[in-house]
Structures are given as C-alpha cells and as structure tokens.
Motif scaffolding. Sequence first.
Motif, mmCIF file in Angstrom:
data_model
loop_
_atom_site.group_PDB
_atom_site.id
_atom_site.type_symbol
_atom_site.label_atom_id
_atom_site.label_comp_id
_atom_site.label_asym_id
_atom_site.label_seq_id
_atom_site.Cartn_x
_atom_site.Cartn_y
_atom_site.Cartn_z
ATOM 1 N N SER A 123 0.850 -1.188 0.000
ATOM 2 C CA SER A 123 0.000 0.000 0.000
ATOM 3 C C SER A 123 0.885 1.237 0.000
ATOM 4 N N ALA B 204 0.740 5.504 0.315
ATOM 5 C CA ALA B 204 -0.058 6.659 0.725
ATOM 6 C C ALA B 204 0.875 7.822 1.029
ATOM 7 N N LYS C 215 0.574 12.133 2.696
ATOM 8 C CA LYS C 215 -0.218 13.287 3.121
ATOM 9 C C LYS C 215 0.058 14.516 2.261
ATOM 10 N N GLU D 267 -3.806 11.916 -5.187
ATOM 11 C CA GLU D 267 -4.112 10.539 -5.578
ATOM 12 C C GLU D 267 -3.659 10.257 -7.010
ATOM 13 N N GLY E 32 -7.285 1.657 -6.350
ATOM 14 C CA GLY E 32 -7.313 2.975 -5.730
ATOM 15 C C GLY E 32 -6.619 4.016 -6.594
ATOM 16 N N ILE F 104 -11.594 2.984 -3.998
ATOM 17 C CA ILE F 104 -10.854 3.817 -3.052
ATOM 18 C C ILE F 104 -10.076 2.908 -2.104
ATOM 19 N N ARG G 293 -7.626 3.135 1.434
ATOM 20 C CA ARG G 293 -7.197 3.993 2.543
ATOM 21 C C ARG G 293 -6.124 3.281 3.356
ATOM 22 N N GLY H 203 -6.396 5.807 7.359
ATOM 23 C CA GLY H 203 -7.304 6.918 7.157
ATOM 24 C C GLY H 203 -6.951 7.841 6.022
ATOM 25 N N VAL H 204 -5.814 7.625 5.354
ATOM 26 C CA VAL H 204 -5.365 8.477 4.254
ATOM 27 C C VAL H 204 -5.560 7.699 2.951
ATOM 28 N N ARG H 205 -6.137 8.340 1.950
ATOM 29 C CA ARG H 205 -6.345 7.678 0.665
ATOM 30 C C ARG H 205 -5.016 7.331 0.015
#
Length: 338
Positions: free
Chosen positions: A143, A145, A147, A151, A179, A272, A274, A277-279
């Motif tokens: 995964s 991700a 901040k 995307e 995603g 989607i 995550r 909590g962050v996509r």
Amino acid sequence: MWIVRLALRRPYTFVVAALVLLLLTPFVLRRTPTDIFPSIDIPVVSAVWIYNGLNAQEIEQRIVFNHERMIATLVDNIEHTESTAYSGAAVIKVFLRPGASVDAAVAQVTATGQAILRILPPGITPPIIIRYNASTVPILQYSFASKKLAEQELQDLAFNQVRVGLANVPGASIPYPYGGKSRVVAVDLDLAALKANSLSPVDVVNAFNAQNLILPSGTAKIGSTEFDVTLNSSPAVLEELNDLPIKIVNGAVIRARDVALVHDGFQPQQNIVRLDGVRGVLLTILKSGTASTLEVVRGVQTAMPRVLSGLPPELEAKEFATNPCSSGRPSAGCCTKG
C-alpha cells in the motif's frame, strides 16, 4: 534379486554411492523448488476487451458475440468458452482441452482479436490476451499513501515506477493497482461560450486532433552536417493547450481558453484505498504459474528498496502478506521510505 546379488559382490561400490548421495543431499535440497500451493495446469486463455462508455448489454452484443463467433471458427482444441460483460469491459475465457498447446491458442486468440477490429465500435483497441493458470495467486500486497502527494500522483508512481521496477522479478505478475485516480488531461467545455461563438463540441475535438500531434520530418543537410528536423506541435506545457486556436469567427481567432478549460484531471474513480485513514493505492503481487512462492517473495522484497529509493520521500509504503506463510512471518513489516 539381481540388485541384492550385485550389492553382495560389490559392497564397497554401494557404500561409496551411499556416501555420495549423502554428501549431495544438502545441495539437492537447496536447489529443490519449494512452494506452498500445488501447481495446477489448466489451459485457459482470456481476452479482455476495454471500451469505456458502453453498457454491459451493448458490450455483449457488439463485442463479445462477434469475438466468440470468430474464436469458435479459428481456435483449435476448444473445450468450452465462457464470457462476462461489464460496463465498459468484457472478459472472454477460452478453456482448452487437456494437452492442447497454450502458446498456439494465445497466437490464435490474438489473431482473432486483431481481425475483427474493423467491425467493432470505432476507436476500440485490441484485447489484452492473458494466459490463465490456477496456480497464479496473490502473495504480497503493498500500500502506498502520502499526506502531501495527490491521488493522481500516487497512482502514477505505483503504475509507472513501482510496477515497472518489479517487473523483472522472476515469477512475479503485477496487475494494475487499486485505488488512486488515473491522470488525464481534461477539457471542460463551456456550452454557453460555444453557442455564443457558433461552435460545437466537435469543433473543439477536431482542433485538438489536428494540432496536438507529432509529425515525422526527416533530416536536412546543410553543408557537411546533417541536422534532424523536428515538427512537434504537441505542447510541452499543459497550459499551452489553452492557447490552441479552434476556429476563426468574424475575423477573430477563437482559442481553447475562450470556450473551454484545459486542466490536469482524472478519470472517474471506481475504487478507493485507505491507509491509516489516508487515501492511497494498493498494489498486489501475484505468483505466476510454476514459480516458487518463496522465491518470488524474496525477489520482490529484495527489489523493493531499490525501487523505493527513486521515489519521493513523502511516499509511505507498507507491505502486507496475503498469506502469512508466504513471507515466513505472521505480520507485515513496514517498508517506509525515508
């Protein structure tokens, strides 16, 4: 028995042979392929059609039906065929008889896909041909991700850099990531401005097709030097697309910015992912065919740090084992790049 009599006559020969086998055992064990899942050889070839905008019924009637009919005519050793139509996509599975040549079937299915393009809806691309094996299973997931990264950037990094960087791992098969948002250059039309300038959306499409292109130009020899001549009318900066002329109306040049907005956008998002909590984006690693699951896992884990070293430091990557036994530990480690 003859072998017993031979052993009694030549005892030292059998003692030496037994010692040789004993000494070779560690080397044989190290080279013996180990796996968690048995190898299941099911000869199946799949053709995946992609054509956005058509519903499942139209996909079935206009694409699947035509391709199935040609497959039944030209592909050898077919046991049966299965097909599934979705909105904008279709999957045709050709099950072959035991012992059939999968390579020949792949070539034949590919040829049928190319042959029917002219009778299919305009603009459709040839199908993606996949050799299916029941032993191809997911073994690792990564995964991604951030901040700070959008995307679109996450999906672009996972698809064009991480996926490509892991493609040379033997036995690893990496499908498209889940995603994220697929980046596109979007042209948002202003219908009121088009009407005011007596233009239609087709005029904008034609203007972009006619001017945003690269043409072969050859070379020019000046004196004793031969120079490459470049005729590149494709803008290098996204903002320049807003300056493309669309049409001359009453002596005035109507440009793209007058009737539309060209910007960096994305295709409609269909899933989607995550991470805390962050996509983010999820990349699945599959073990293909007869490859050893453990070897594929070790190869991916060895190559991943090198791939991550060339990515932005804001990108956070975490590894998850889809089968705890495949990585030899019950939980996933963190491969955060820093």
